[in-house]
Scaffold this motif. Sequence first.
Motif, PDB file in Angstrom:
ATOM      1  N   UNK A 159       0.779  -1.232   0.000  1.00  0.00           N
ATOM      2  CA  UNK A 159       0.000   0.000   0.000  1.00  0.00           C
ATOM      3  C   UNK A 159       0.809   1.279   0.000  1.00  0.00           C
ATOM      4  N   UNK A 160       2.134   1.179   0.188  1.00  0.00           N
ATOM      5  CA  UNK A 160       2.988   2.361   0.182  1.00  0.00           C
ATOM      6  C   UNK A 160       3.732   2.416  -1.151  1.00  0.00           C
ATOM      7  N   UNK A 162       0.342  11.709  -3.839  1.00  0.00           N
ATOM      8  CA  UNK A 162       0.792  12.536  -2.729  1.00  0.00           C
ATOM      9  C   UNK A 162       0.898  11.787  -1.415  1.00  0.00           C
ATOM     10  N   UNK A 163       0.642  10.474  -1.424  1.00  0.00           N
ATOM     11  CA  UNK A 163       0.729   9.678  -0.195  1.00  0.00           C
ATOM     12  C   UNK A 163       2.185   9.470   0.205  1.00  0.00           C
ATOM     13  N   UNK A 164       2.442   9.228   1.488  1.00  0.00           N
ATOM     14  CA  UNK A 164       3.818   8.947   1.926  1.00  0.00           C
ATOM     15  C   UNK A 164       4.402   7.778   1.139  1.00  0.00           C
ATOM     16  N   UNK A 165       5.667   7.894   0.726  1.00  0.00           N
ATOM     17  CA  UNK A 165       6.313   6.862  -0.073  1.00  0.00           C
ATOM     18  C   UNK A 165       7.560   6.363   0.638  1.00  0.00           C
ATOM     19  N   UNK A 197       2.866  -0.675  -5.813  1.00  0.00           N
ATOM     20  CA  UNK A 197       2.281  -0.149  -4.578  1.00  0.00           C
ATOM     21  C   UNK A 197       1.567  -1.217  -3.743  1.00  0.00           C
ATOM     22  N   UNK A 198       0.745  -2.111  -4.334  1.00  0.00           N
ATOM     23  CA  UNK A 198       0.045  -3.095  -3.497  1.00  0.00           C
ATOM     24  C   UNK A 198       0.926  -4.228  -2.979  1.00  0.00           C
ATOM     25  N   UNK A 199       2.178  -4.300  -3.435  1.00  0.00           N
ATOM     26  CA  UNK A 199       3.059  -5.431  -3.122  1.00  0.00           C
ATOM     27  C   UNK A 199       3.980  -5.082  -1.955  1.00  0.00           C
TER      28      UNK A 199
END
Length: 244
Positions: A26-27, A35-38, A67-69
């Motif tokens: 999810x990250x 714009x989500x934390x990466x 991202x989902x992995x």
Amino acid sequence: MAMETTPSIPILYEDNHVLAVVKPPGIPSQEDDSGDPDMLTLLKQDIKARYNKPGNVFLGLVHRLDRPVGGAMVFAKTSKAASRLSEAVRSRSFGKTYICVVHGTPRTPRAQLKHYIRKDSGRNQVTVFDKPAADAKDAVLDYETIAVNGRYSLLAVKLHTGRPHQIRAQMAHIGCPLAGDRKYGHASAEAAMDVALWSTSVTIPHPVTKERLTFRSVPEGKPWEWWSGEQLEQAASFYIAQNK
């Protein structure tokens, strides 16, 4: 025992040149339009805080996870390490293994898949071809069926190329889409579940010492809880054991 930067990003290994961590699902691997934390930003902030570093912190992204992995991921802590690890990726001496849960059971229990993948950046989706096609790059992976549980199978996967969405797209192409994959599969019954794909190991030549290092991670929770700990460990270690 893994150290932790925050409760959500365990550190598998760290020295002056390399940082290996467990990426949570999810990250994003790096900053994107959401714009989500990466991962890059979070880890730079963590290094700055832990070592009380003034100014900007260098951290090089040498490979990505969708991202989902989730799972094992390696970053470079110096520009020289980033250059050498990027070269290892290009020369395919940068080893990556995964486990995944797929719908159904592959017709052949063990096989090497060779396809060609073309990415549509606008849709953030790829198309798989059986033969060479315009703007498509070769995509090669090995898989082994470790266990079957009703409608699902647990596979070990070894990547030879690192194409976008490669495992997800190639497995869907042979009729075994990943559980929870709404982009390449049929996940209506698994809407709350992450894509069932986990980076179980990354093997690198250390950028300074040249020693071969392997960083491992085994997942927990759904859908991994559908399998015993022994089955998960067998899948996670399968291709590592084959290389010994």
